[in-house]
Scaffold this motif. Structure first.
Motif, PDB file in Angstrom:
ATOM      1  N   VAL A  64     -34.986 -16.994 -11.946  1.00  0.00           N
ATOM      2  CA  VAL A  64     -34.785 -18.431 -12.098  1.00  0.00           C
ATOM      3  C   VAL A  64     -33.748 -18.657 -13.205  1.00  0.00           C
ATOM      4  O   VAL A  64     -33.934 -18.205 -14.338  1.00  0.00           O
ATOM      5  CB  VAL A  64     -36.104 -19.147 -12.458  1.00  0.00           C
ATOM      6  CG1 VAL A  64     -35.864 -20.643 -12.650  1.00  0.00           C
ATOM      7  CG2 VAL A  64     -37.146 -18.908 -11.370  1.00  0.00           C
ATOM      8  N   GLY A  65     -32.672 -19.336 -12.878  1.00  0.00           N
ATOM      9  CA  GLY A  65     -31.587 -19.535 -13.828  1.00  0.00           C
ATOM     10  C   GLY A  65     -31.818 -20.740 -14.726  1.00  0.00           C
ATOM     11  O   GLY A  65     -31.808 -21.879 -14.275  1.00  0.00           O
ATOM     12  N   LEU A  66     -32.049 -20.478 -16.011  1.00  0.00           N
ATOM     13  CA  LEU A  66     -32.151 -21.532 -17.016  1.00  0.00           C
ATOM     14  C   LEU A  66     -31.018 -21.352 -18.022  1.00  0.00           C
ATOM     15  O   LEU A  66     -30.576 -20.233 -18.266  1.00  0.00           O
ATOM     16  CB  LEU A  66     -33.507 -21.473 -17.740  1.00  0.00           C
ATOM     17  CG  LEU A  66     -34.760 -21.649 -16.892  1.00  0.00           C
ATOM     18  CD1 LEU A  66     -36.001 -21.653 -17.788  1.00  0.00           C
ATOM     19  CD2 LEU A  66     -34.702 -22.920 -16.065  1.00  0.00           C
ATOM     20  N   PRO A  67     -30.548 -22.432 -18.652  1.00  0.00           N
ATOM     21  CA  PRO A  67     -29.446 -22.307 -19.608  1.00  0.00           C
ATOM     22  C   PRO A  67     -29.880 -21.555 -20.859  1.00  0.00           C
ATOM     23  O   PRO A  67     -30.996 -21.722 -21.344  1.00  0.00           O
ATOM     24  CB  PRO A  67     -29.096 -23.764 -19.929  1.00  0.00           C
ATOM     25  CG  PRO A  67     -30.344 -24.529 -19.651  1.00  0.00           C
ATOM     26  CD  PRO A  67     -31.003 -23.827 -18.497  1.00  0.00           C
ATOM     27  N   TYR A  68     -28.990 -20.726 -21.397  1.00  0.00           N
ATOM     28  CA  TYR A  68     -29.277 -20.004 -22.647  1.00  0.00           C
ATOM     29  C   TYR A  68     -27.986 -19.405 -23.174  1.00  0.00           C
ATOM     30  O   TYR A  68     -26.978 -19.312 -22.463  1.00  0.00           O
ATOM     31  CB  TYR A  68     -30.311 -18.904 -22.436  1.00  0.00           C
ATOM     32  CG  TYR A  68     -29.779 -17.667 -21.732  1.00  0.00           C
ATOM     33  CD1 TYR A  68     -29.342 -16.559 -22.455  1.00  0.00           C
ATOM     34  CD2 TYR A  68     -29.702 -17.605 -20.343  1.00  0.00           C
ATOM     35  CE1 TYR A  68     -28.856 -15.433 -21.818  1.00  0.00           C
ATOM     36  CE2 TYR A  68     -29.207 -16.484 -19.699  1.00  0.00           C
ATOM     37  CZ  TYR A  68     -28.790 -15.405 -20.437  1.00  0.00           C
ATOM     38  OH  TYR A  68     -28.300 -14.294 -19.806  1.00  0.00           O
ATOM     39  N   SER A  69     -28.041 -18.984 -24.420  1.00  0.00           N
ATOM     40  CA  SER A  69     -26.922 -18.246 -25.009  1.00  0.00           C
ATOM     41  C   SER A  69     -27.451 -17.165 -25.938  1.00  0.00           C
ATOM     42  O   SER A  69     -27.522 -16.004 -25.580  1.00  0.00           O
ATOM     43  CB  SER A  69     -25.966 -19.195 -25.750  1.00  0.00           C
ATOM     44  OG  SER A  69     -24.890 -18.488 -26.301  1.00  0.00           O
ATOM     45  N   CYS A  70     -27.889 -17.551 -27.168  1.00  0.00           N
ATOM     46  CA  CYS A  70     -28.208 -16.537 -28.185  1.00  0.00           C
ATOM     47  C   CYS A  70     -29.526 -15.802 -27.945  1.00  0.00           C
ATOM     48  O   CYS A  70     -29.695 -14.673 -28.368  1.00  0.00           O
ATOM     49  CB  CYS A  70     -28.229 -17.182 -29.566  1.00  0.00           C
ATOM     50  SG  CYS A  70     -29.675 -18.250 -29.872  1.00  0.00           S
ATOM     51  N   LYS A  71     -30.491 -16.439 -27.324  1.00  0.00           N
ATOM     52  CA  LYS A  71     -31.813 -15.880 -27.025  1.00  0.00           C
ATOM     53  C   LYS A  71     -32.684 -15.659 -28.252  1.00  0.00           C
ATOM     54  O   LYS A  71     -33.705 -14.982 -28.176  1.00  0.00           O
ATOM     55  CB  LYS A  71     -31.701 -14.567 -26.242  1.00  0.00           C
ATOM     56  CG  LYS A  71     -30.986 -14.681 -24.911  1.00  0.00           C
ATOM     57  CD  LYS A  71     -31.017 -13.382 -24.142  1.00  0.00           C
ATOM     58  CE  LYS A  71     -30.233 -12.302 -24.847  1.00  0.00           C
ATOM     59  NZ  LYS A  71     -30.180 -11.038 -24.088  1.00  0.00           N
ATOM     60  N   ASN A  72     -32.308 -16.226 -29.404  1.00  0.00           N
ATOM     61  CA  ASN A  72     -33.121 -16.003 -30.606  1.00  0.00           C
ATOM     62  C   ASN A  72     -33.337 -17.266 -31.432  1.00  0.00           C
ATOM     63  O   ASN A  72     -33.597 -17.180 -32.629  1.00  0.00           O
ATOM     64  CB  ASN A  72     -32.503 -14.893 -31.462  1.00  0.00           C
ATOM     65  CG  ASN A  72     -31.048 -15.154 -31.787  1.00  0.00           C
ATOM     66  OD1 ASN A  72     -30.653 -16.301 -31.977  1.00  0.00           O
ATOM     67  ND2 ASN A  72     -30.249 -14.104 -31.829  1.00  0.00           N
ATOM     68  N   GLY A  73     -33.226 -18.425 -30.821  1.00  0.00           N
ATOM     69  CA  GLY A  73     -33.556 -19.661 -31.521  1.00  0.00           C
ATOM     70  C   GLY A  73     -32.506 -20.166 -32.473  1.00  0.00           C
ATOM     71  O   GLY A  73     -32.806 -20.978 -33.347  1.00  0.00           O
ATOM     72  N   ALA A  74     -31.255 -19.713 -32.299  1.00  0.00           N
ATOM     73  CA  ALA A  74     -30.213 -20.097 -33.251  1.00  0.00           C
ATOM     74  C   ALA A  74     -29.209 -21.101 -32.712  1.00  0.00           C
ATOM     75  O   ALA A  74     -28.541 -21.766 -33.487  1.00  0.00           O
ATOM     76  CB  ALA A  74     -29.464 -18.862 -33.735  1.00  0.00           C
ATOM     77  N   CYS A  75     -29.085 -21.226 -31.373  1.00  0.00           N
ATOM     78  CA  CYS A  75     -27.963 -22.017 -30.855  1.00  0.00           C
ATOM     79  C   CYS A  75     -28.364 -23.326 -30.189  1.00  0.00           C
ATOM     80  O   CYS A  75     -27.572 -24.265 -30.162  1.00  0.00           O
ATOM     81  CB  CYS A  75     -27.134 -21.183 -29.888  1.00  0.00           C
ATOM     82  SG  CYS A  75     -27.890 -20.929 -28.260  1.00  0.00           S
ATOM     83  N   GLY A  76     -29.533 -23.414 -29.588  1.00  0.00           N
ATOM     84  CA  GLY A  76     -29.965 -24.648 -28.942  1.00  0.00           C
ATOM     85  C   GLY A  76     -29.572 -24.781 -27.488  1.00  0.00           C
ATOM     86  O   GLY A  76     -29.880 -25.803 -26.851  1.00  0.00           O
ATOM     87  N   SER A  77     -28.914 -23.777 -26.906  1.00  0.00           N
ATOM     88  CA  SER A  77     -28.473 -23.898 -25.515  1.00  0.00           C
ATOM     89  C   SER A  77     -29.626 -23.999 -24.524  1.00  0.00           C
ATOM     90  O   SER A  77     -29.478 -24.588 -23.451  1.00  0.00           O
ATOM     91  CB  SER A  77     -27.588 -22.703 -25.138  1.00  0.00           C
ATOM     92  OG  SER A  77     -26.404 -22.689 -25.888  1.00  0.00           O
TER      93      SER A  77
END
Length: 343
Positions: A31-44
């Motif tokens: 399931v494709g959800l938006p993300y970037s850093c994966k560690n709670g730093a970016c908000g994506s």
């Protein structure tokens, strides 16, 4: 016992284990959800909990404010369910079919583009080809198990080495090594591709491309991909830096202006050096967009670079200049400091 997670807009469901983040559970089940850093730093990966309860792990206060938490929002990369959930978050199509894999590679090129920026080229084994979407990133796996993320700077149709742009962060384990010790033919290992920052080709809207510093890397890949596909949507690139050397491939952007129809380029400096003899635009790069395009209602925006730039652009464009929330796509280049300073 696994919990059901339902996406409010589509009704699609997947299951998450009690100790598993919502994002990881979604990825595990395609399931494709938006993300970037994966560690709670970016908000994506921000979404809204419509019903149910979660446990929100530590995160950067700039990625999720207390006010947003009070309004039911959460960072899905570090939110674990305490029961069944219904969440409101934008789904991302087009990434589920691309395999994420660990790959060894050899340094085939290392060239300084500025005093603090290096172009790093990676040659994959002869039987390997990296599938990715222009704008995505890889994670180097260091000897101590830590990871460092860098976006591909060339489009996926490119047959040669994978190109990355690395900014030197003095004291940084990986970038100190790149700038002081790395040499051609060194062996590295990475995993990828990751991220949901890529060009949405199902739209005909004109495109604003917004970069600060080495945020130009994935923007470059997106532009190269658009040119390769023959897309004729107008593209306007805004690239910001402190001084002129921060725009380390400005000649390439200027060449696109000459060679590509409906392409324009606006370089912006915030603190040019006297030696720069700068006569161009000055100030914050996202403010230059607002000065030129006060009504963004008909545009798509792709922003990449320093978190403060991405956050400011998102806030101002969507709150005051009519950019639809769903037409802002971003990748924040978070550092170790962004990860450490969490609440």
């Amino acid at each position: 016992m696994a919990f059901n997670v339902t996406l409010r807009q589509s009704g699609r469901q997947f299951q998450a284990e009690p100790d598993e983040s919502v994002l990881l559970a979604a990825q595990r089940q395609g399931v494709g959800l938006p993300y970037s850093c994966k560690n709670g730093a970016c908000g994506s990966c921000k979404g809204t909990i419509v019903s149910g309860e979660i446990e929100q792990a530590s995160h950067s206060s700039s990625a999720l404010s207390n006010d947003e938490r009070d309004r039911g929002m959460a960072l899905l990369c570090c939110a674990t369910p305490k029961g069944d959930l219904v969440i409101d978050v934008r789904e991302v199509a087009g990434i589920g079919d691309i395999p994420v894999k660990k790959v060894p590679c050899r340094v085939s090129g290392l060239e300084r583009k500025a005093t603090d920026v290096a172009e790093l080229k990676l040659q994959l084994p002869a039987n390997e080809r990296l599938q990715y979407l222009a704008g995505q990133y890889i994670e180097f796996i260091l000897k101590d198990g830590k990871r460092r993320s860098y976006s591909m700077a060339n489009a996926p149709h490119h047959e040669g080495p994978v190109e990355l742009h690395v900014r030197h962060m003095p004291g940084g384990t990986f970038t100190d090594h790149v700038f002081n010790a790395m040499k051609e033919r060194d062996i590295l290992r990475f995993e990828g591709p990751f991220g949901t920052f890529f060009l949405r080709e199902d739209s005909e809207k004109p495109i604003v491309l917004l970069a600060s510093g080495t945020g130009f890397a994935p923007i470059k890949a997106i532009i190269e991909h658009a040119l390769f596909k023959g897309l004729d949507r107008p593209m306007k690139l805004y690239w910001g830096g402190r001084c002129k050397q921060d725009l380390y491939m400005m000649e390439l952007a200027e060449r696109w202006v000459k060679d590509v129809q409906n392409f324009s380029f606006v370089p912006v400096l915030s603190e040019p050096d006297a030696d720069d003899a700068w006569t161009g635009r000055m100030g914050f790069v996202h403010r230059a967009v607002i000065e030129d395009l006060p009504d963004l209602s008909a545009y798509q925006v792709y922003a990449c670079g320093a978190p403060v730039m991405v956050e400011s652009a998102h806030r101002d464009f969507t709150s005051y200049h009519r950019l639809p929330e769903g037409e802002f796509y971003a990748d924040s280049f978070t550092s170790g400091a962004d990860i450490v300073n969490q609440v």
